[in-house]
Design a protein around this motif. Structure first.
Motif, mmCIF file in Angstrom:
data_model
loop_
_atom_site.group_PDB
_atom_site.id
_atom_site.type_symbol
_atom_site.label_atom_id
_atom_site.label_comp_id
_atom_site.label_asym_id
_atom_site.label_seq_id
_atom_site.Cartn_x
_atom_site.Cartn_y
_atom_site.Cartn_z
ATOM 1 N N VAL A 183 0.869 -1.161 0.000
ATOM 2 C CA VAL A 183 0.000 0.000 0.000
ATOM 3 C C VAL A 183 0.910 1.216 0.000
ATOM 4 O O VAL A 183 2.048 1.132 0.442
ATOM 5 C CB VAL A 183 -0.930 0.031 1.222
ATOM 6 C CG1 VAL A 183 -2.048 -0.973 1.049
ATOM 7 C CG2 VAL A 183 -0.146 -0.266 2.508
ATOM 8 N N ARG A 184 0.424 2.315 -0.512
ATOM 9 C CA ARG A 184 1.313 3.459 -0.615
ATOM 10 C C ARG A 184 1.302 4.303 0.668
ATOM 11 O O ARG A 184 1.178 5.518 0.662
ATOM 12 C CB ARG A 184 0.986 4.297 -1.859
ATOM 13 C CG ARG A 184 -0.324 5.016 -1.836
ATOM 14 C CD ARG A 184 -0.464 5.805 -3.162
ATOM 15 N NE ARG A 184 -1.351 6.931 -3.058
ATOM 16 C CZ ARG A 184 -2.673 6.840 -3.052
ATOM 17 N NH1 ARG A 184 -3.261 5.676 -3.144
ATOM 18 N NH2 ARG A 184 -3.407 7.936 -2.960
ATOM 19 N N HIS A 185 1.447 3.611 1.764
ATOM 20 C CA HIS A 185 1.636 4.255 3.071
ATOM 21 C C HIS A 185 2.159 3.177 4.013
ATOM 22 O O HIS A 185 2.352 2.027 3.611
ATOM 23 C CB HIS A 185 0.332 4.853 3.584
ATOM 24 C CG HIS A 185 -0.807 3.870 3.629
ATOM 25 N ND1 HIS A 185 -0.914 2.904 4.605
ATOM 26 C CD2 HIS A 185 -1.850 3.669 2.798
ATOM 27 C CE1 HIS A 185 -2.007 2.205 4.385
ATOM 28 N NE2 HIS A 185 -2.581 2.626 3.289
ATOM 29 N N ARG A 186 2.387 3.536 5.256
ATOM 30 C CA ARG A 186 2.907 2.573 6.232
ATOM 31 C C ARG A 186 1.986 1.352 6.314
ATOM 32 O O ARG A 186 0.759 1.493 6.425
ATOM 33 C CB ARG A 186 2.944 3.271 7.593
ATOM 34 C CG ARG A 186 3.406 2.385 8.714
ATOM 35 C CD ARG A 186 3.559 3.230 9.957
ATOM 36 N NE ARG A 186 3.797 2.427 11.120
ATOM 37 C CZ ARG A 186 4.015 2.921 12.330
ATOM 38 N NH1 ARG A 186 3.992 4.234 12.519
ATOM 39 N NH2 ARG A 186 4.246 2.144 13.350
ATOM 40 N N PRO A 187 2.558 0.131 6.259
ATOM 41 C CA PRO A 187 1.721 -1.070 6.259
ATOM 42 C C PRO A 187 0.990 -1.237 7.584
ATOM 43 O O PRO A 187 1.566 -0.965 8.638
ATOM 44 C CB PRO A 187 2.730 -2.212 6.074
ATOM 45 C CG PRO A 187 4.014 -1.589 5.711
ATOM 46 C CD PRO A 187 3.988 -0.185 6.191
ATOM 47 N N ALA A 188 -0.273 -1.679 7.514
ATOM 48 C CA ALA A 188 -1.083 -1.850 8.717
ATOM 49 C C ALA A 188 -1.041 -3.299 9.192
ATOM 50 O O ALA A 188 -0.974 -4.215 8.375
ATOM 51 C CB ALA A 188 -2.534 -1.450 8.432
ATOM 52 N N ARG A 189 -1.101 -3.506 10.500
ATOM 53 C CA ARG A 189 -1.168 -4.860 11.052
ATOM 54 C C ARG A 189 -2.482 -5.514 10.649
ATOM 55 O O ARG A 189 -3.530 -4.867 10.606
ATOM 56 C CB ARG A 189 -1.144 -4.815 12.585
ATOM 57 C CG ARG A 189 0.131 -4.253 13.127
ATOM 58 C CD ARG A 189 0.051 -4.176 14.637
ATOM 59 N NE ARG A 189 1.052 -3.242 15.109
ATOM 60 C CZ ARG A 189 1.028 -2.673 16.311
ATOM 61 N NH1 ARG A 189 0.065 -2.953 17.159
ATOM 62 N NH2 ARG A 189 1.978 -1.842 16.657
ATOM 63 N N LEU A 190 -2.400 -6.817 10.446
ATOM 64 C CA LEU A 190 -3.617 -7.577 10.152
ATOM 65 C C LEU A 190 -4.106 -8.274 11.416
ATOM 66 O O LEU A 190 -3.314 -8.735 12.236
ATOM 67 C CB LEU A 190 -3.342 -8.608 9.051
ATOM 68 C CG LEU A 190 -3.142 -7.990 7.662
ATOM 69 C CD1 LEU A 190 -2.646 -9.034 6.675
ATOM 70 C CD2 LEU A 190 -4.457 -7.389 7.167
ATOM 71 N N TYR A 191 -5.406 -8.340 11.544
ATOM 72 C CA TYR A 191 -6.042 -9.013 12.676
ATOM 73 C C TYR A 191 -6.963 -10.106 12.154
ATOM 74 O O TYR A 191 -7.357 -10.099 10.992
ATOM 75 C CB TYR A 191 -6.869 -8.019 13.493
ATOM 76 C CG TYR A 191 -6.041 -6.958 14.167
ATOM 77 C CD1 TYR A 191 -5.653 -7.097 15.489
ATOM 78 C CD2 TYR A 191 -5.629 -5.827 13.464
ATOM 79 C CE1 TYR A 191 -4.877 -6.138 16.110
ATOM 80 C CE2 TYR A 191 -4.849 -4.860 14.085
ATOM 81 C CZ TYR A 191 -4.481 -5.012 15.402
ATOM 82 O OH TYR A 191 -3.712 -4.056 16.002
ATOM 83 N N ARG A 192 -7.279 -11.037 13.046
ATOM 84 C CA ARG A 192 -8.308 -12.037 12.742
ATOM 85 C C ARG A 192 -9.183 -12.211 13.972
ATOM 86 O O ARG A 192 -8.812 -11.823 15.075
ATOM 87 C CB ARG A 192 -7.678 -13.371 12.342
ATOM 88 C CG ARG A 192 -7.033 -14.130 13.511
ATOM 89 C CD ARG A 192 -6.745 -15.584 13.158
ATOM 90 N NE ARG A 192 -5.536 -15.733 12.356
ATOM 91 C CZ ARG A 192 -4.290 -15.841 12.858
ATOM 92 N NH1 ARG A 192 -4.081 -15.840 14.163
ATOM 93 N NH2 ARG A 192 -3.244 -15.966 12.050
ATOM 94 N N VAL A 193 -10.365 -12.815 13.775
ATOM 95 C CA VAL A 193 -11.232 -13.131 14.904
ATOM 96 C C VAL A 193 -10.597 -14.259 15.708
ATOM 97 O O VAL A 193 -10.030 -15.185 15.126
ATOM 98 C CB VAL A 193 -12.627 -13.562 14.403
ATOM 99 C CG1 VAL A 193 -13.519 -13.957 15.569
ATOM 100 C CG2 VAL A 193 -13.254 -12.438 13.608
ATOM 101 N N GLN A 194 -10.667 -14.162 17.027
ATOM 102 C CA GLN A 194 -10.074 -15.203 17.873
ATOM 103 C C GLN A 194 -10.814 -16.528 17.771
ATOM 104 O O GLN A 194 -11.980 -16.580 17.427
ATOM 105 C CB GLN A 194 -10.082 -14.766 19.345
ATOM 106 C CG GLN A 194 -8.913 -13.863 19.692
ATOM 107 C CD GLN A 194 -9.021 -13.324 21.092
ATOM 108 O OE1 GLN A 194 -9.714 -13.878 21.915
ATOM 109 N NE2 GLN A 194 -8.335 -12.227 21.343
ATOM 110 N N ARG A 195 -10.098 -17.596 18.166
ATOM 111 C CA ARG A 195 -10.610 -18.978 18.193
ATOM 112 C C ARG A 195 -10.601 -19.639 16.837
ATOM 113 O O ARG A 195 -10.086 -19.144 15.876
ATOM 114 C CB ARG A 195 -12.048 -19.056 18.732
ATOM 115 C CG ARG A 195 -12.086 -19.428 20.210
ATOM 116 C CD ARG A 195 -13.436 -19.026 20.778
ATOM 117 N NE ARG A 195 -13.569 -17.565 20.822
ATOM 118 C CZ ARG A 195 -14.704 -16.932 21.087
ATOM 119 N NH1 ARG A 195 -15.793 -17.609 21.290
ATOM 120 N NH2 ARG A 195 -14.739 -15.621 21.160
#
Lengths: 214, 214
Positions: A202-214
């Motif tokens: 992406v043309r900016h600082r990369p964002a952390r990815l999240y997922r739903v727990q379990r």
DNA sequence: GCAAAAGTGTTGCTCATACACCCATGG
DNA sequence: CCATGGGTGTATGAGCAACACTTTTGC
């Protein structure tokens, strides 16, 4: 073949309001009706309930038949029954909403539909019968439940960024939310976890990815 | 006379769960069925929807016919449609709850009912079909809405004391509430006002009476 | 006088809100 | 180097929960 009753029976249908997020917009899945009444007009997918079929199964089946889309998450929200809502006969419609990630959506128009496509909720076409009202009530109910049940991630792919999750809330609520406060609130819910990956390219600082727990 | 359709139609009924407070207990209005199916069993009042009748009108009419009770405040809360819920034919039931002050309740069993009476929700009899489930869902929905919509006074007479209002909340929530905090919260809502009168002839200090504003 | 509910304030805590700056990347 | 969204901490105020004693009446 015909079916006889000692007194008149209404018809019972189910309609499904499918919400998804695509290109940073809140969208709803509509079909263009290929049958009377309201032929040629856009409407929520739906149709008649089989005589031995569960209501929720009918909702899933009609959605699949008319649009090619399968959903897991489906909730009943209201039943519309005004006597004049359909010109043919008395029709009572049990309405459901469904939330779907846009990446699980590959459309294919089918029975009773000449076309099926997503529309931005900001620019809906004229809708058949009382479907504009059904849509309005659905959106209101989902918005109410967003704050209680935190099911917003049902409209996102398996992994998502904080920005994307926040946008779901913003699109339903129609207001911008504070980035820091939103993150704090979501983390406090303890429903999602970091994947360790980042959204690259992406043309900016990369964002952390999240997922739903379990 | 009979009615024919090209494909089978389910029957559509409405049921009404009427809540009231009487003698410091939460009660629900039941009828004893005088017709099959479930003849002799207790059930929520309800019945078939007229082919040109609004759902809410059908709910009011059936309630009146079967119990003699008229209500103003009625809200749809869920539609029950499992294919096996009635032994005769497929029946889809749109369920409503109603809240009523017990002083507006003069019972008179009528059509399809050999008896109509209030039961404490702590000691319900065996209920017909899936009516125990319908009751459970209704109570849950009303309890949820108590905190949002503050319609508890719809179960009280025109004037009432703080104690009586607090008891409504306590009976639904199943927990005791702090007297001072409750009063503060209710006053802050600015929904009720003092009548200037007091509840006399009690064997303790007389309580102020309140009424709903406007 | 005793039993029973009515009525009254303060304190601490939790939670929501408001708010500004530097960082990492692509183009 | 510029544009774009990513990521971080603190201070304030509002609202909720906890808590005990005096008052008024009927019997």
């Amino acid at each position: 073949m015909s079916y006889e009753y000692a007194y008149p029976h209404p018809a019972v249908t189910v309609d499904v309001v499918v919400f998804t997020i695509e290109n940073d917009e809140l969208k709803v899945l509509l079909i263009q009706r290929d049958q009377e009444p309201f032929k040629g007009q856009w409407a929520m997918p739906g149709g008649f309930v089989g005589i031995d079929e569960r209501l929720s199964d009918a909702a899933k089946r009609e959605l699949k038949e008319e649009t090619g889309v399968s959903v897991n998450f489906l909730e009943q929200f209201y039943t519309f029954g005004r006597p004049d809502r359909d010109p043919r006969e008395r029709i009572i419609t049990v309405a459901y909403y469904a939330l779907l990630p846009s990446d699980q959506l590959s459309l294919a128009a089918g029975d009773d539909a000449r076309d099926a496509q997503l529309f931005s909720t900001d620019a809906l076409p004229a809708l058949a019968g009382d479907h504009a009202n059904i849509f309005r009530v659905a959106k209101q109910r989902v918005t109410e439940r967003l704050n209680d049940d935190y099911f917003a991630f049902r409209m996102l792919p398996e992994t998502f960024t904080m920005y994307e999750l926040r946008r779901v809330y913003e699109l339903f609520l129609g207001e911008v939310l504070d980035k820091r406060n939103f993150r704090k609130k979501i983390i406090a819910l303890d429903q999602i976890e970091e994947t360790g990956e980042k959204r690259e390219s992406v043309r900016h600082r990369p964002a952390r990815l999240y997922r739903v727990q379990r």
